[in-house]
Scaffold this active site. Structure first.
Site, PDB file in Angstrom:
ATOM      1  N   PRO A 213       0.992  -1.123  -0.179  1.00  0.00           N
ATOM      2  CA  PRO A 213       0.423  -0.120   0.391  1.00  0.00           C
ATOM      3  C   PRO A 213       0.849   1.700   0.154  1.00  0.00           C
ATOM      4  CG  PRO A 213       0.260  -0.810   2.729  1.00  0.00           C
ATOM      5  CD  PRO A 213       1.107  -1.453   1.274  1.00  0.00           C
ATOM      6  N   CYS A 214       1.265   1.633  -0.717  1.00  0.00           N
ATOM      7  CA  CYS A 214       2.152   2.548  -1.434  1.00  0.00           C
ATOM      8  C   CYS A 214       1.306   3.848  -1.063  1.00  0.00           C
ATOM      9  CB  CYS A 214       3.531   3.166  -2.262  1.00  0.00           C
ATOM     10  SG  CYS A 214       1.925   2.745  -4.167  1.00  0.00           S
TER      11      CYS A 214
END
Length: 356
Positions: A321-322
């Site tokens: 989850p950047c």
């Protein structure tokens, strides 16, 4: 670990501008009630836009209905993530029923649909036309047969190619190998996955997911080429159980049923890059980090720029989850899938966290 302030719904002037622009960033998080008609819509509704003085905004479907508005029959706000174009559904169902068929525009017309309308619908949804998708399916079926040890002529027939030269040319264009070489080669499977915020491309082996990106990401062609070089593999269109698994997990994520993933990931990069990706996966859904906080999390507080580069190198969206990383001042920073999607994902996870 520090947590950055999450977004609040903007004022009505911003929402009206989003309505006029059909901005997907607020789709599902804000709705417009139209006083002159008594209906409420998504901000992305394709219908004619109401005047500003006739527009009332609500944070949920429930609040719009409690105010006496009826759901729009065109944008169908009660449908989770909107309803996929029935024309696209019809053609996809036909393709799944006969993946080996050599589809033509005549076949499309025989289904009582306009070929040009189909072309536009598929280009908008997937980035390629229906006939291109059908051709890729046929080639993938032939490559599967070759990789399974079938003779070239049998693989050619499996893929519904009448001409041996045509089959060899199609295989070579698609994967850069001739059929005899393809029998000995390793392949990754690729397929499109539909989500409420756009179609994604998933690439996986039988053991791990290698790539998951939105198809309109500008860097996607370069990522695919780099992946082929790193794995010494070729990529063909088709399904395997791992792509089915990530599709099921994404559906549960987007409906708010789950926020963790167990699909095995094939992660590349240096030891430092993988360390950053592990730290990203450790950020709970509904929380955010700055680059400096993420650097501190991995014990390298002065490595903010290197952390940002590692964040940008991620090619498995959502599962790594950047989108949970922000600028030091709490502002949105670059996101390959588009800033509006980053905002959407953050708000979606904030609501999931509140329900928990």
């Amino acid at each position: 670990m520090s947590e950055i302030m999450l977004f609040d719904l903007p004022d009505d002037n911003v929402l009206y501008a989003a309505l006029i622009a059909r901005d997907p960033a607020y789709d599902g998080f804000a709705f417009v009630g139209v006083k002159s008609t008594g209906i409420f819509c998504r901000l992305t509704c394709p219908a004619r836009k109401p005047k500003r003085e006739n527009s009332v905004f609500y944070p949920s479907m429930v609040s719009a209905m409690e105010a006496g508005f009826r759901p729009c029959k065109r944008c169908r706000p009660l449908m989770q993530g909107g309803e996929k174009d029935p024309l696209v559904l019809k053609l996809l169902a036909a393709l799944e029923k006969e993946p080996e068929r050599k589809w033509s525009e005549g076949d499309v017309q025989a289904m009582n649909v306009d070929p040009s309308t189909v072309r536009r619908a598929f280009k908008r949804q997937f980035g390629i036309t229906f006939l291109e998708m059908a051709r890729l399916r046929r080639i993938g079926k032939g490559v599967d047969a070759l990789a399974g040890g079938e003779p070239v002529i049998d693989a050619q027939l499996d893929a519904s190619f009448e001409s041996g030269s045509g089959f060899r040319a199609a295989i070579s264009r698609q994967i850069g190998l001739n059929p005899s070489q393809a029998r000995k080669h390793q392949f990754l499977k690729a397929d499109w996955l539909d989500t409420p915020i756009g179609s994604m491309l998933a690439i996986a082996s039988g053991d791990a997911l290698y790539l998951l990106e939105f198809i309109d990401r500008p860097a996607l062609p370069n990522e695919i080429e780099r992946l082929k070089q790193l794995t010494s593999s070729e990529i063909i269109f088709g399904r395997n159980p791992l792509i089915d698994q990530v599709e099921d997990e994404l559906k549960a994520y987007f409906t708010g049923e789950k926020y963790t993933f167990v699909t095995p990931l094939a992660e590349f990069g240096s030891l430092f890059t993988r360390k950053v990706w592990d730290a990203l996966k450790a950020i709970p859904a509904g929380e955010l980090r700055s680059y400096s906080a993420l650097a501190a999390d991995i014990g390298q507080a002065t490595a903010c720029r290197a952390v940002a580069r590692a964040n940008g190198a991620n090619q498995i969206s959502i599962l790594i989850p950047c989108h949970r990383v922000m600028g030091a001042d709490g502002s949105l920073t670059g996101y390959g899938g588009g800033l509006w999607r980053k905002r959407w994902l953050i708000e979606h996870e904030r609501r999931m966290a509140l329900r928990r």
